[in-house]
Design a protein around this motif. Structure first.
Motif, PDB file in Angstrom:
ATOM      1  N   ASN A 278      -6.018   3.990   4.116  1.00  0.00           N
ATOM      2  CA  ASN A 278      -7.039   4.037   3.067  1.00  0.00           C
ATOM      3  C   ASN A 278      -7.796   5.364   3.093  1.00  0.00           C
TER       4      ASN A 278
ATOM      5  N   ARG B  80      -6.850   1.001   7.771  1.00  0.00           N
ATOM      6  CA  ARG B  80      -8.018   1.879   7.610  1.00  0.00           C
ATOM      7  C   ARG B  80      -7.590   3.349   7.553  1.00  0.00           C
TER       8      ARG B  80
ATOM      9  N   GLY C 202       0.813  -1.203   0.000  1.00  0.00           N
ATOM     10  CA  GLY C 202       0.000   0.000   0.000  1.00  0.00           C
ATOM     11  C   GLY C 202       0.850   1.259   0.000  1.00  0.00           C
TER      12      GLY C 202
ATOM     13  N   ARG D  83      -6.314   0.444  -2.280  1.00  0.00           N
ATOM     14  CA  ARG D  83      -6.762   0.267  -0.903  1.00  0.00           C
ATOM     15  C   ARG D  83      -6.128  -1.000  -0.326  1.00  0.00           C
TER      16      ARG D  83
END
Length: 540
Positions: A256, A253, A227, A239
């Motif tokens: 993202n 989270r 990521g 994501r």
């Protein structure tokens, strides 16, 4: 939760490290104590050996003195002081040994050391007293009896054989040194095995922890790394596929959400950047145009000032020179005054023309000077130019030779003021850069009357001056160029004269060339013959 497991493992490793540190401190204390004991035992043995050697040297000194040989009292005092110092050092070392080891077996050894040291201390005191009283023996003295008495003082003390006592102590202390060394080696071996065990335990715990956390962290760290690489590459739509309640899921989270926000900001920034680039491009173009115009204006201003300083200097110098020569000495005939005033008027007219040219330059018309073309006799212009250059030549100590009388055959089509200005520049350079006592020669001739070559007037001005180096000749017509020798010869000048002269020659359809050697320079001005003169020549 990874946090709790990681905390437990780190606490375990920290406990092992603290335990290892405590063991290290205890081991260092024990090893240090053992090393100190060995050093003290070694120092005691060494001190006994030194005491024996000092006593033997003192015995030798006494024997030499009794036999009548030269004896140095300073050497005796030095040996006595050394023996007393050795005894005191032995007492200190024995006290250190008692403090380091107070066990029963060691206490017996310390007692024997103390007894031997007390005997040696009394022996040394008695020995020093006896040595101080020793005197050379008479010739009739029994040498054997004297030697025995001398030996008893050195070897017997309180009923003890001092030599045997010292030898026993040396042997005992040597054995103690060996014993302490063996104990130190054993202690070091024990510490080595202890540390190997601690290192093995710590390594095992570390390997187990690494294996466990490596297996548990491999997948989430890989996904987080992918990521991060995607975000670094600008893929803001990527994501991280991590779900759960642990720390890595929380980080995924957050990343993202950050990627989504960055993607939105990027879109807004792209639109704003495009608008800003358009505005910057427009402003940059305007600034570039303004800067170009400013540079051109500054360049014209600089060139104007340089031309003004150069072009006004020569006419004003001529006017001042004519006035100074006219006013010098006794009164002159009115005709000479009129001639001088006529030359001043001509020069002033030339100066006015130069000012008109400079005004034209100021109006950005420097390259298109107007010329009033009429038939001009180069002989007459050359004579006027020589007359104007006379005062400068007189100050420089230079002779002007020529031109010949006007023949009427050297007529060109041109502007008299411009041609006078051109000849003035050439004569000014030739006179200014000539050596004192030299001469400047002016010659005029017509060439090229053949069928395929147009006729032209060739005017040459040759000086006996500083010359121009060959490497500088290609640059002599550059604006503001002055050669090295020219700057050394005369600090004045702006380097514009030859550039203006060449421009004037080309404006008349002619050319200007320079040849130079180490002994002088020759300027050759070529101008087309006037059309009227050519026709007259054809008729003739």
């Amino acid at each position: 939760m990874f946090r709790l497991r990681l905390t437990f493992v780190l606490g375990l490793i920290a406990a092992v490290i603290v335990l290892a540190a405590l063991l290290a401190a205890m081991s260092l204390v024990a090893i240090e104590r053992q090393v100190v004991r060995g050093r003290v035992a070694s120092d005691i043995a060494t001190s006994f050996i030194q005491l024996s050697a000092q006593k033997q040297r003192l015995r030798t000194w006494v024997a030499q003195m009794q036999q009548g040989a030269p004896a140095d009292l300073a050497q005796r005092d030095e040996l006595e002081t050394a023996m007393q110092g050795t005894v005191q050092r032995l007492k200190v070392l024995v006290e250190q040994a008692i403090q380091l080891d107070g066990s029963g077996e060691a206490r017996e050894e310390h007692l024997r050391r103390g007894e031997a040291l007390a005997v040696l201390e009394r022996s040394v005191a008695a020995l020093i007293k006896s040595v101080d009283e020793a005197r050379p023996l008479a010739h009739d003295t029994d040498w054997r009896s004297a030697w025995d008495a001398h030996s008893r003082v050195f070897d017997i003390a309180d009923g003890y054989d001092v030599r045997r006592l010292v030898a026993e102590n040396i042997a005992r202390e040597s054995a103690a040194v060996q014993r302490e060394r063996a104990a130190a080696d054993a202690r070091l071996a024990g510490v080595r095995w202890l540390w190997l065990a601690v290192a093995g335990a710590l390594g095992a715990v570390t390997l187990i922890a690494l294996f466990y956390f490596g297996r548990e962290l491999r997948r989430p760290l890989q996904l987080l790394s992918e990521g991060a690489d995607a975000l670094q590459a600008g893929k803001l739509n990527h994501r991280i596929p991590l779900a759960g309640n642990d720390e890595f899921s929380e980080v995924a989270r957050s990343v993202n959400a950050l990627a989504a926000e960055l993607e939105e900001h990027r879109q807004r920034e792209s639109a704003q950047r495009q608008q800003l680039e358009e505005q910057v491009a427009a402003r940059t173009g305007e600034l570039a145009d303004a800067l170009t115009a400013l540079r051109e204006a500054d360049s014209r201003r600089r060139r104007l000032f340089a031309d003004i300083s150069h072009e006004l200097r020569t006419p004003t110098t001529v006017i001042r020179g004519e006035a100074e020569i006219t006013l010098r000495g006794v009164d002159k005939p009115a005709g000479e005054y009129r001639q001088a005033l006529a030359r001043i008027v001509d020069t002033a007219r030339q100066l006015g023309s130069v000012i008109d040219d400079l005004l034209s330059m100021a109006r950005n018309d420097i390259d298109s000077l107007s010329l009033r073309r009429i038939p001009v006799d180069i002989d007459e212009l050359a004579s006027e130019a020589v007359a104007q250059a006379g005062p400068l030549a007189e100050r420089q100590g230079v002779s002007l030779i020529g031109p010949p009388r006007a023949t009427g055959s050297h007529v060109v089509q041109g502007d008299p003021l411009r041609l006078r200005q051109l000849l003035g520049i050439l004569l000014d350079n030739a006179t200014r850069y000539s050596s004192a006592g030299g001469c400047v020669r002016i010659e005029i001739q017509t060439r090229g009357r053949e069928a395929h070559h147009p006729a032209h007037v060739l005017l040459s001005i040759e000086d006996q001056g500083i010359g121009i180096p060959p490497e500088e000749l290609p640059h002599i017509f550059d604006r503001h160029f002055r050669g090295t020798q020219a700057r050394l010869h005369s600090a004045e000048g702006s380097g514009l004269g030859l550039s203006i002269a060449q421009a004037l020659a080309q404006a008349h359809g002619g050319s200007l060339l320079l040849e130079s050697t180490a002994s002088g320079t020759r300027a050759m001005l070529s101008l087309p013959v006037a059309q009227q003169e050519m026709l007259e020549g054809d008729v003739a």
